[in-house]
Design a protein around this motif. Structure first.
Motif, mmCIF file in Angstrom:
data_model
loop_
_atom_site.group_PDB
_atom_site.id
_atom_site.type_symbol
_atom_site.label_atom_id
_atom_site.label_comp_id
_atom_site.label_asym_id
_atom_site.label_seq_id
_atom_site.Cartn_x
_atom_site.Cartn_y
_atom_site.Cartn_z
ATOM 1 N N TYR A 106 0.828 -1.209 0.000
ATOM 2 C CA TYR A 106 0.000 0.000 0.000
ATOM 3 C C TYR A 106 0.863 1.261 0.000
ATOM 4 O O TYR A 106 0.525 2.264 -0.653
ATOM 5 C CB TYR A 106 -0.923 0.003 1.221
ATOM 6 N N LEU A 107 1.984 1.215 0.711
ATOM 7 C CA LEU A 107 2.897 2.362 0.718
ATOM 8 C C LEU A 107 3.464 2.611 -0.677
ATOM 9 O O LEU A 107 3.594 3.762 -1.118
ATOM 10 C CB LEU A 107 4.031 2.119 1.717
ATOM 11 N N GLU A 108 3.809 1.526 -1.366
ATOM 12 C CA GLU A 108 4.346 1.658 -2.722
ATOM 13 C C GLU A 108 3.287 2.227 -3.668
ATOM 14 O O GLU A 108 3.587 3.061 -4.538
ATOM 15 C CB GLU A 108 4.814 0.279 -3.213
ATOM 16 N N ILE A 109 2.035 1.794 -3.488
ATOM 17 C CA ILE A 109 0.940 2.319 -4.324
ATOM 18 C C ILE A 109 0.748 3.813 -4.065
ATOM 19 O O ILE A 109 0.571 4.604 -5.000
ATOM 20 C CB ILE A 109 -0.360 1.539 -4.041
ATOM 21 N N GLN A 112 3.053 6.164 -5.818
ATOM 22 C CA GLN A 112 2.814 6.342 -7.253
ATOM 23 C C GLN A 112 1.655 7.322 -7.537
ATOM 24 O O GLN A 112 1.377 7.640 -8.690
ATOM 25 C CB GLN A 112 2.519 4.990 -7.897
ATOM 26 N N GLN A 113 0.997 7.765 -6.451
ATOM 27 C CA GLN A 113 -0.120 8.701 -6.619
ATOM 28 C C GLN A 113 0.368 10.143 -6.521
ATOM 29 O O GLN A 113 1.442 10.424 -5.996
ATOM 30 C CB GLN A 113 -1.184 8.447 -5.532
ATOM 31 N N GLU A 114 -0.433 11.038 -7.027
ATOM 32 C CA GLU A 114 -0.128 12.454 -6.899
ATOM 33 C C GLU A 114 -0.608 12.934 -5.532
ATOM 34 O O GLU A 114 -1.802 12.967 -5.256
ATOM 35 C CB GLU A 114 -0.811 13.259 -8.013
ATOM 36 N N LEU A 115 0.337 13.277 -4.686
ATOM 37 C CA LEU A 115 0.021 13.682 -3.307
ATOM 38 C C LEU A 115 0.642 15.037 -3.013
ATOM 39 O O LEU A 115 1.581 15.465 -3.694
ATOM 40 C CB LEU A 115 0.577 12.640 -2.317
ATOM 41 N N ALA A 119 3.073 15.147 2.089
ATOM 42 C CA ALA A 119 2.608 13.769 2.295
ATOM 43 C C ALA A 119 3.744 12.765 2.107
ATOM 44 O O ALA A 119 3.774 11.718 2.761
ATOM 45 C CB ALA A 119 1.461 13.445 1.341
ATOM 46 N N TYR A 120 4.694 13.084 1.222
ATOM 47 C CA TYR A 120 5.804 12.161 0.967
ATOM 48 C C TYR A 120 6.712 12.031 2.188
ATOM 49 O O TYR A 120 7.304 10.985 2.433
ATOM 50 C CB TYR A 120 6.599 12.612 -0.259
#
Length: 306
Positions: A106-109, A112-115, A119-120
């Motif tokens: 889930y962390l890897e997914i 890959q999202q625009e956050l 958040a990173y």
């Protein structure tokens, strides 16, 4: 006079006969007792007394049989408890591995999202804590398996240098991240009866500790040489060193020095290392002075019989 002499001779003969018979009984009793004690120690069936239970040998044999029955019952209970512990450890290992693995996916997914930019940073912290939790459970499972005998040491004759090479490879990335140089020295490849998997684990723990507790830009040396009876593996670092009065405590389970409580770890690495090496009939020692670094020595016997 002749009658008295004859009676005296007869009495003396009877006394000698009784003495001979008593000696014979004592020797027979001693032999039976020794055989049954040997049987008790090796787990073999006791030799039954041919005479009645009213004899000394019979009574002693009955007591020994009771002791053997108690030992067999306790051994059975211990085996059952070990099997239950084995199942429990296996269940805990499975139950924790799956959610941690899912968490990492889930962390890897999410990466890959625009956050939002901030958040990173939270993802980095969450990933770090997930790795820490994974390490914690793996360490506890390894320790439990060793302590309960679920994992058996499997010695085989193989190259010790290759075992150490794999241990070094596992810490190279962490050492590089802290600008720590690892220097290796060996007299040359040589075969040694040892468990390569668990010996690698033991040496890795020493190297991992050295990386954690050595200042950035420091040095770690690993060397191996053949002694007369033992192969000597040394992991030396340029770290903070250890006070003399703490050098025995560092090998106990969950012990951590007060100054390093903020650093990663739970205090099982050195404990595991010592247990793994002891199970191979070897030993571990440390030489250290505050501010002068530490030198951990691992000694493995060159021959299986030692």
């Amino acid at each position: 006079m002749t009658v008295i002499t004859a009676a005296a001779l007869l009495f003396a003969g009877f006394a000698l006969f009784r003495l001979w018979r008593q000696k014979k009984e004592i020797y027979a009793f001693t032999e039976l007792l020794e055989e049954n004690l040997d049987a008790l120690l090796t787990g073999k069936p006791l030799k039954k007394d041919q005479e009645t239970k009213d004899t000394l040998a019979g009574k002693v044999n009955e007591k020994l049989a009771r002791i053997q029955h108690i030992q067999e019952r306790k051994a059975k209970e211990s085996l059952e408890a070990k099997e239950q512990m084995k199942e429990l450890i296996s269940d805990i290992s499975h139950q924790t591995r799956t959610p941690i693995a899912n968490q990492k996916i889930y962390l890897e997914i999410l990466r890959q999202q625009e956050l939002p930019g901030e958040a990173y940073g939270f993802l980095d912290k969450l990933e770090h804590q997930t790795d820490k939790l994974d390490f914690l459970f793996q360490s506890l499972v390894k320790m439990s398996r060793l302590e309960t005998g679920v994992i058996q040491i499997q010695k085989k004759n193989c190259d010790l240098a290759e075992t150490l090479k794999r241990a070094v490879s596992a810490v190279v990335a962490a050492a590089s991240a802290r600008q720590i140089r690892i220097l290796a020295e060996a007299e040359g490849p040589f075969s040694l009866p040892h468990d390569p998997k668990w010996t690698e684990e033991a040496v890795f723990n020493l190297l991992d500790n050295a990386v954690k507790y050595t200042e950035p830009g420091g040095r770690i040396w690993i060397s191996v040489k053949r002694g007369e009876i033992f192969a000597e593996i040394h992991v030396k670092d340029s770290g903070k060193g250890i006070l003399l009065e703490r050098q025995a405590e560092i090998f106990t389970c969950f012990y951590r020095e007060p100054e390093v409580h903020d650093a990663e770890g739970i205090g099982v690495g050195l404990y595991l290392t010592r247990r793994i090496i002891e199970l191979q009939n070897g030993y571990v020692d440390v030489r250290s002075e505050p501010g002068e670094g530490s030198d951990f020595g691992v000694y493995l016997p060159l021959q299986s019989g030692i």
